[in-house]
Design a protein around this motif. Sequence first.
Motif, PDB file in Angstrom:
ATOM      1  N   ALA A 127       0.836  -1.207   0.000  1.00 48.20           N
ATOM      2  CA  ALA A 127       0.000   0.000   0.000  1.00 48.20           C
ATOM      3  C   ALA A 127       0.871   1.257   0.000  1.00 48.20           C
ATOM      4  N   THR A 128       1.931   1.249   0.777  1.00 48.87           N
ATOM      5  CA  THR A 128       2.831   2.406   0.848  1.00 48.87           C
ATOM      6  C   THR A 128       3.448   2.717  -0.509  1.00 48.87           C
ATOM      7  N   TYR A 129       4.027   1.708  -1.145  1.00 46.21           N
ATOM      8  CA  TYR A 129       4.703   1.951  -2.421  1.00 46.21           C
ATOM      9  C   TYR A 129       3.728   2.148  -3.567  1.00 46.21           C
ATOM     10  N   THR A 130       2.535   1.599  -3.440  1.00 43.31           N
ATOM     11  CA  THR A 130       1.490   1.872  -4.428  1.00 43.31           C
ATOM     12  C   THR A 130       1.109   3.347  -4.379  1.00 43.31           C
ATOM     13  N   VAL A 131       0.933   3.874  -3.184  1.00 38.22           N
ATOM     14  CA  VAL A 131       0.596   5.295  -3.044  1.00 38.22           C
ATOM     15  C   VAL A 131       1.724   6.158  -3.613  1.00 38.22           C
ATOM     16  N   ILE A 132       2.960   5.787  -3.358  1.00 36.79           N
ATOM     17  CA  ILE A 132       4.094   6.568  -3.865  1.00 36.79           C
ATOM     18  C   ILE A 132       4.076   6.623  -5.391  1.00 36.79           C
ATOM     19  N   VAL A 133       3.943   5.454  -6.049  1.00 35.21           N
ATOM     20  CA  VAL A 133       3.991   5.470  -7.518  1.00 35.21           C
ATOM     21  C   VAL A 133       2.738   6.090  -8.120  1.00 35.21           C
ATOM     22  N   LEU A 134       1.596   5.958  -7.439  1.00 36.33           N
ATOM     23  CA  LEU A 134       0.386   6.618  -7.951  1.00 36.33           C
ATOM     24  C   LEU A 134       0.486   8.135  -7.820  1.00 36.33           C
ATOM     25  N   LEU A 135       1.021   8.616  -6.717  1.00 39.62           N
ATOM     26  CA  LEU A 135       1.223  10.060  -6.571  1.00 39.62           C
ATOM     27  C   LEU A 135       2.209  10.577  -7.618  1.00 39.62           C
ATOM     28  N   LYS A 136       3.259   9.803  -7.885  1.00 36.99           N
ATOM     29  CA  LYS A 136       4.221  10.184  -8.916  1.00 36.99           C
ATOM     30  C   LYS A 136       3.532  10.256 -10.275  1.00 36.99           C
ATOM     31  N   MET A 137       2.670   9.279 -10.544  1.00 37.99           N
ATOM     32  CA  MET A 137       1.940   9.282 -11.813  1.00 37.99           C
ATOM     33  C   MET A 137       0.978  10.468 -11.889  1.00 37.99           C
ATOM     34  N   MET A 138       0.323  10.783 -10.784  1.00 36.89           N
ATOM     35  CA  MET A 138      -0.570  11.947 -10.754  1.00 36.89           C
ATOM     36  C   MET A 138       0.214  13.236 -10.975  1.00 36.89           C
ATOM     37  N   LEU A 139       1.418  13.302 -10.446  1.00 34.23           N
ATOM     38  CA  LEU A 139       2.268  14.472 -10.643  1.00 34.23           C
ATOM     39  C   LEU A 139       2.531  14.708 -12.128  1.00 34.23           C
ATOM     40  N   MET A 140       2.613  13.648 -12.900  1.00 35.91           N
ATOM     41  CA  MET A 140       2.834  13.786 -14.337  1.00 35.91           C
ATOM     42  C   MET A 140       1.699  14.566 -15.003  1.00 35.91           C
TER      43      MET A 140
ATOM     44  N   GLY B 220       1.983 -14.210   0.235  1.00 42.05           N
ATOM     45  CA  GLY B 220       2.773 -14.589   1.406  1.00 42.05           C
ATOM     46  C   GLY B 220       4.276 -14.498   1.274  1.00 42.05           C
ATOM     47  N   PRO B 221       4.808 -13.488   0.589  1.00 37.39           N
ATOM     48  CA  PRO B 221       6.265 -13.378   0.511  1.00 37.39           C
ATOM     49  C   PRO B 221       6.838 -12.880   1.844  1.00 37.39           C
ATOM     50  N   GLU B 222       8.128 -13.085   2.008  1.00 43.81           N
ATOM     51  CA  GLU B 222       8.827 -12.519   3.168  1.00 43.81           C
ATOM     52  C   GLU B 222       8.776 -10.997   3.054  1.00 43.81           C
ATOM     53  N   LEU B 223       8.638 -10.322   4.192  1.00 47.34           N
ATOM     54  CA  LEU B 223       8.570  -8.861   4.194  1.00 47.34           C
ATOM     55  C   LEU B 223       9.808  -8.253   3.545  1.00 47.34           C
ATOM     56  N   SER B 224      10.985  -8.752   3.873  1.00 41.28           N
ATOM     57  CA  SER B 224      12.213  -8.165   3.327  1.00 41.28           C
ATOM     58  C   SER B 224      12.263  -8.307   1.810  1.00 41.28           C
ATOM     59  N   THR B 225      11.820  -9.426   1.294  1.00 41.39           N
ATOM     60  CA  THR B 225      11.808  -9.653  -0.153  1.00 41.39           C
ATOM     61  C   THR B 225      10.769  -8.755  -0.818  1.00 41.39           C
ATOM     62  N   ALA B 226       9.605  -8.657  -0.215  1.00 36.23           N
ATOM     63  CA  ALA B 226       8.548  -7.806  -0.767  1.00 36.23           C
ATOM     64  C   ALA B 226       8.985  -6.339  -0.773  1.00 36.23           C
ATOM     65  N   LEU B 227       9.575  -5.896   0.325  1.00 35.14           N
ATOM     66  CA  LEU B 227      10.061  -4.516   0.389  1.00 35.14           C
ATOM     67  C   LEU B 227      11.099  -4.256  -0.694  1.00 35.14           C
ATOM     68  N   LEU B 228      11.975  -5.210  -0.915  1.00 29.31           N
ATOM     69  CA  LEU B 228      12.983  -5.069  -1.962  1.00 29.31           C
ATOM     70  C   LEU B 228      12.316  -4.891  -3.325  1.00 29.31           C
ATOM     71  N   HIS B 229      11.341  -5.748  -3.630  1.00 30.47           N
ATOM     72  CA  HIS B 229      10.613  -5.631  -4.895  1.00 30.47           C
ATOM     73  C   HIS B 229       9.929  -4.268  -5.010  1.00 30.47           C
ATOM     74  N   PHE B 230       9.184  -3.879  -3.996  1.00 31.61           N
ATOM     75  CA  PHE B 230       8.415  -2.636  -4.052  1.00 31.61           C
ATOM     76  C   PHE B 230       9.330  -1.419  -4.139  1.00 31.61           C
ATOM     77  N   ARG B 231      10.401  -1.417  -3.366  1.00 38.59           N
ATOM     78  CA  ARG B 231      11.326  -0.272  -3.376  1.00 38.59           C
ATOM     79  C   ARG B 231      12.061  -0.150  -4.701  1.00 38.59           C
ATOM     80  N   ILE B 232      12.490  -1.272  -5.235  1.00 33.96           N
ATOM     81  CA  ILE B 232      13.188  -1.222  -6.525  1.00 33.96           C
ATOM     82  C   ILE B 232      12.235  -0.729  -7.607  1.00 33.96           C
ATOM     83  N   PHE B 233      11.007  -1.225  -7.604  1.00 39.05           N
ATOM     84  CA  PHE B 233      10.040  -0.779  -8.616  1.00 39.05           C
ATOM     85  C   PHE B 233       9.803   0.724  -8.501  1.00 39.05           C
ATOM     86  N   ALA B 234       9.506   1.196  -7.285  1.00 38.57           N
ATOM     87  CA  ALA B 234       9.233   2.627  -7.094  1.00 38.57           C
ATOM     88  C   ALA B 234      10.450   3.467  -7.473  1.00 38.57           C
TER      89      ALA B 234
END
Length: 159
Positions: A21-34, A101-115
């Motif tokens: 949810a956190t990284y979704t909001v970040i990338v959506l706000l970035k997209m809205m900024l466009m 059900g991914p590990e939090l650290s792995t999920a955070l890595l995916h979300f942070r790299i994407f954002a």
Amino acid sequence: RSAEMAKLTQLIDNEVFRAYATYTVIVLLKMMLMSLITAYFRITRKAFVNPEDTAVFGKGESAKKNLRTDPDVERVRRGHLNDLENIVPFLGIGLLYALSGPELSTALLHFRIFAGARIVHTFAYLIPLPQPSRGLSWAVGYAVTILMAYKVLKTALYL
């Protein structure tokens, strides 16, 4: 009804879902900024596609000269379109991934790299940075989404 609310509360308490949810909001706000950046460039470059948008700048022929394309506006629009093509799939795949059900650290890595990749991609488009910066940032974000999709298909679906 209270059982449904308990399930929703469990989802909100899920750390991976909160990270999504956190990284979704970040990338959506970035997209809205466009959208705002596109509007800024349209106004400052006086380049509009709809006749009614030119009314502020006069009537008749003086307004018609503002019905045109501008390279800077088109560059921002292409960046925004690229966001739509990449962030929308991330929303769906990322949600399914978070629920798989991914590990939090792995999920955070995916979300942070994407954002991060999407933010770098935007700067690479708007500044513009020399290639391959834009291409690499796009590829990194795309690869993260594909990796999450693979994880979902591998662990959560009946194939």
